[in-house]
Design a protein around this motif. Structure first.
Motif, short mmCIF file in Angstrom:
data_model
loop_
_atom_site.label_atom_id
_atom_site.label_comp_id
_atom_site.label_asym_id
_atom_site.label_seq_id
_atom_site.Cartn_x
_atom_site.Cartn_y
_atom_site.Cartn_z
N PHE A 176 4.73 -12.33 -12.27
CA PHE A 176 3.37 -12.10 -12.76
C PHE A 176 2.37 -12.95 -11.98
CE2 PHE A 176 -0.33 -12.64 -15.39
CZ PHE A 176 -0.46 -11.44 -16.07
N ARG A 177 1.30 -12.31 -11.51
CA ARG A 177 0.24 -13.03 -10.76
C ARG A 177 -1.05 -12.24 -10.83
NH1 ARG A 177 -0.57 -10.12 -6.17
NH2 ARG A 177 1.15 -8.76 -5.54
N SER A 178 -2.15 -12.91 -10.49
CA SER A 178 -3.43 -12.20 -10.36
C SER A 178 -3.44 -11.42 -9.05
CB SER A 178 -4.59 -13.19 -10.37
OG SER A 178 -4.68 -13.81 -11.63
N MET A 179 -4.10 -10.24 -9.07
CA MET A 179 -4.16 -9.42 -7.86
C MET A 179 -5.10 -10.04 -6.84
SD MET A 179 -4.23 -5.64 -9.61
CE MET A 179 -4.72 -4.73 -8.14
N SER A 180 -4.79 -9.82 -5.58
CA SER A 180 -5.64 -10.33 -4.49
C SER A 180 -6.85 -9.40 -4.32
CB SER A 180 -4.84 -10.37 -3.19
OG SER A 180 -4.52 -9.04 -2.79
N GLU A 181 -7.85 -9.90 -3.61
CA GLU A 181 -9.04 -9.09 -3.31
C GLU A 181 -8.63 -7.82 -2.56
OE1 GLU A 181 -12.31 -9.40 -4.17
OE2 GLU A 181 -11.60 -11.01 -5.48
N ALA A 182 -7.68 -7.96 -1.64
CA ALA A 182 -7.25 -6.81 -0.84
C ALA A 182 -6.62 -5.74 -1.74
CB ALA A 182 -6.25 -7.27 0.21
N GLU A 183 -5.78 -6.17 -2.70
CA GLU A 183 -5.17 -5.20 -3.62
C GLU A 183 -6.22 -4.51 -4.47
OE1 GLU A 183 -0.88 -6.72 -5.11
OE2 GLU A 183 -2.46 -8.24 -5.23
N LEU A 184 -7.21 -5.27 -4.91
CA LEU A 184 -8.23 -4.71 -5.80
C LEU A 184 -9.09 -3.66 -5.09
CD1 LEU A 184 -9.33 -7.81 -7.90
CD2 LEU A 184 -8.54 -5.62 -8.82
N GLN A 185 -9.08 -3.65 -3.74
CA GLN A 185 -9.85 -2.63 -3.02
C GLN A 185 -9.34 -1.22 -3.34
OE1 GLN A 185 -10.01 -3.57 1.16
NE2 GLN A 185 -11.08 -5.51 0.79
N LYS A 186 -8.09 -1.13 -3.78
CA LYS A 186 -7.54 0.17 -4.17
C LYS A 186 -8.22 0.70 -5.44
CE LYS A 186 -3.15 2.42 -5.50
NZ LYS A 186 -3.46 3.72 -4.90
N PHE A 187 -8.82 -0.21 -6.20
CA PHE A 187 -9.42 0.16 -7.50
C PHE A 187 -10.90 -0.27 -7.53
CE2 PHE A 187 -4.91 -0.97 -8.08
CZ PHE A 187 -4.42 0.26 -8.48
N PRO A 188 -11.76 0.49 -6.86
CA PRO A 188 -13.15 0.05 -6.69
C PRO A 188 -13.92 -0.08 -8.01
CG PRO A 188 -12.81 2.28 -5.80
CD PRO A 188 -11.46 1.72 -6.11
N GLN A 189 -13.48 0.59 -9.08
CA GLN A 189 -14.20 0.49 -10.36
C GLN A 189 -13.72 -0.69 -11.21
OE1 GLN A 189 -13.55 4.37 -12.06
NE2 GLN A 189 -14.57 5.39 -10.35
N HIS A 190 -12.75 -1.44 -10.70
CA HIS A 190 -12.18 -2.55 -11.47
C HIS A 190 -12.38 -3.85 -10.72
CE1 HIS A 190 -10.26 1.07 -13.03
NE2 HIS A 190 -10.02 0.41 -14.14
N GLN A 191 -12.63 -4.94 -11.46
CA GLN A 191 -12.94 -6.20 -10.78
C GLN A 191 -11.88 -7.28 -10.96
OE1 GLN A 191 -16.60 -7.82 -12.28
NE2 GLN A 191 -15.70 -8.52 -14.19
N PHE A 192 -10.88 -7.00 -11.81
CA PHE A 192 -9.83 -7.99 -12.03
C PHE A 192 -8.50 -7.26 -12.26
CE2 PHE A 192 -7.17 -10.60 -14.90
CZ PHE A 192 -7.14 -11.80 -14.20
N GLY A 193 -7.40 -7.87 -11.84
CA GLY A 193 -6.11 -7.20 -12.04
C GLY A 193 -4.95 -8.16 -12.04
N GLN A 194 -3.84 -7.66 -12.59
CA GLN A 194 -2.61 -8.44 -12.66
C GLN A 194 -1.49 -7.61 -12.04
OE1 GLN A 194 -2.89 -8.38 -16.84
NE2 GLN A 194 -3.91 -10.36 -17.03
N ALA A 195 -0.66 -8.24 -11.24
CA ALA A 195 0.48 -7.57 -10.62
C ALA A 195 1.76 -8.16 -11.19
CB ALA A 195 0.44 -7.75 -9.10
N PHE A 196 2.73 -7.32 -11.47
CA PHE A 196 4.01 -7.82 -11.97
C PHE A 196 5.06 -6.71 -11.89
CE2 PHE A 196 1.44 -6.37 -15.56
CZ PHE A 196 2.29 -5.57 -16.33
N THR A 197 6.30 -7.10 -12.11
CA THR A 197 7.42 -6.17 -12.17
C THR A 197 7.98 -6.19 -13.58
OG1 THR A 197 7.97 -6.54 -9.84
CG2 THR A 197 9.73 -5.67 -11.23
N THR A 198 8.21 -5.00 -14.13
CA THR A 198 8.80 -4.92 -15.46
C THR A 198 9.88 -3.84 -15.47
OG1 THR A 198 8.31 -4.82 -17.83
CG2 THR A 198 7.06 -3.31 -16.41
N LEU A 199 10.36 -3.49 -16.65
CA LEU A 199 11.42 -2.50 -16.79
C LEU A 199 10.88 -1.24 -17.44
CD1 LEU A 199 13.99 -5.08 -18.05
CD2 LEU A 199 14.51 -3.52 -16.17
N LYS A 200 11.52 -0.13 -17.13
CA LYS A 200 11.19 1.14 -17.77
C LYS A 200 12.47 1.81 -18.24
CE LYS A 200 8.66 5.49 -17.12
NZ LYS A 200 9.67 6.32 -17.78
#
Length: 341
Positions: free
Chosen positions: A116-140
């Motif tokens: 779990f970590r905060s998303m980088s500025e570069a990653e957030l460019q994929k989501f122009p309408q969003h200003q903050f994000g979290q990246a992580f791996t989970t189970l499905k």
């Protein structure tokens, strides 16, 4: 007393898991699962099966975290075994994105999921309408495979699975020593719980094998969850709506919202629409109760009301329900010993 007989009412993910935990915890018990609906016709079959907890306002956070951790640990072990494919359990990485930075930047479950970590500025460019994000791996957990895997595990353990509609716990008195209520939204009728209400969820299951990462809007309403064979697109949360009929306008709205997060979904094919009723209340009802009628007693263990978070905590709540069943049986054995004296 003879081998105690336990009836588990309900065959969604909570009912099947609870029956399995009871068999593991009380091997001397005879366990039977009773339900009028089995996979692929349960609410659990509609669910995406993602391990991202839903918060229950009426349940202490440390309890919710324990339930989630036990579930994650259990499923993680299966995902690392030869049974992972058959059970439909796999790791998936992705992003949870927010239009505004949330008050709680570190959710209570952040140290249970992986990386779990905060998303980088570069990653957030994929989501122009969003200003903050979290990246992580989970189970499905993919459904129906996971439910069918649980059913096979139960049968291999000697647990009976019977198609039967139970309208009142007292129907089972005389046949069973303990009744376990895992009826989901059916508990509203089964035990008259007025605090339980449906939250209707409509989702789309689509063929889009190029989508490998999950994307979830922080409001929890829009999400893209890739499974082994299909991608689940959601969703809706409609309180007190009992309709199981797909709504075409909602289908278009869900598809458009998901395409705004992942434009490549415009190429998705074979769109199937599913509707389920999440059994919701302020807190999961997980407790023992002794019903009494004309001097006759019937021990009941309740385990229902998981709302949108059933998959995230199912194993943890099942273990606790099994512990409560063990308590009921100990009390029954104690009273039968006293009766002999």
């Amino acid at each position: 007393m003879a081998a105690p007989k336990v009836a588990v009412v309900g065959a969604g993910v909570v009912g099947l898991s609870t029956a399995l935990c009871i068999a593991e915890t009380c091997p001397s018990c005879s366990v039977t699962v009773l339900s009028d609906q089995f996979s692929p016709n349960t609410t659990s079959d509609v669910a995406a099966g993602m391990l991202i907890p839903h918060t229950y306002p009426g349940t202490p956070i440390h309890v919710q975290k324990q339930w989630f951790k036990e579930t994650f640990t259990y499923l993680f072990a299966i995902s690392n075994s030869a049974e992972a494919s058959e059970a439909g359990i796999h790791l998936v990485s992705g992003w949870q994105v927010f239009k505004n930075t949330p008050k709680e930047e570190l959710p209570f479950w952040s140290d249970v999921v992986l990386g779990f970590r905060s998303m980088s500025e570069a990653e957030l460019q994929k989501f122009p309408q969003h200003q903050f994000g979290q990246a992580f791996t989970t189970l499905k957990c993919d459904c129906p495979p996971y439910l069918l895997w649980l059913e096979r595990r139960l049968k291999a353990t000697g647990i009976q699975i019977c198609t039967r509609k139970v309208a009142d716990p007292w129907e089972l008195h005389g046949e069973y020593n303990v009744v376990v209520n895992c009826a989901g939204i059916g508990a509203q009728q089964l035990v008259g719980d007025k605090k339980l209400f449906p939250v209707r969820g409509q989702v789309l299951k689509v063929h889009a094998p190029w989508v490998k990462n999950f994307i979830r809007d922080g409001d929890g309403l829009t999400y893209i969850y890739p499974g082994i064979h299909r991608v689940t697109l959601g969703g809706t949360r409609e309180k007190e709506n009992w309709s199981l009929s797909p709504d075409p306008g909602t289908t278009k709205d869900i598809f458009d919202r998901c395409c705004s997060l992942e434009p490549s979904l415009r190429g998705a094919q074979d769109i199937k629409v599913k509707v389920g009723l999440r059994p919701s209340r302020q807190s999961v009802r997980l407790e023992r109760e002794v019903l009494s009628q004309g001097g006759v007693k019937l021990p009941v263990v309740h385990n229902y009301g998981h709302g949108a978070g059933g998959f995230s905590v199912h194993r943890g709540t099942a273990k606790e329900a099994a512990r409560l069943v063990r308590e009921c049986i100990a009390a029954l054995q104690g009273s039968s010993s006293r009766a002999r004296l």
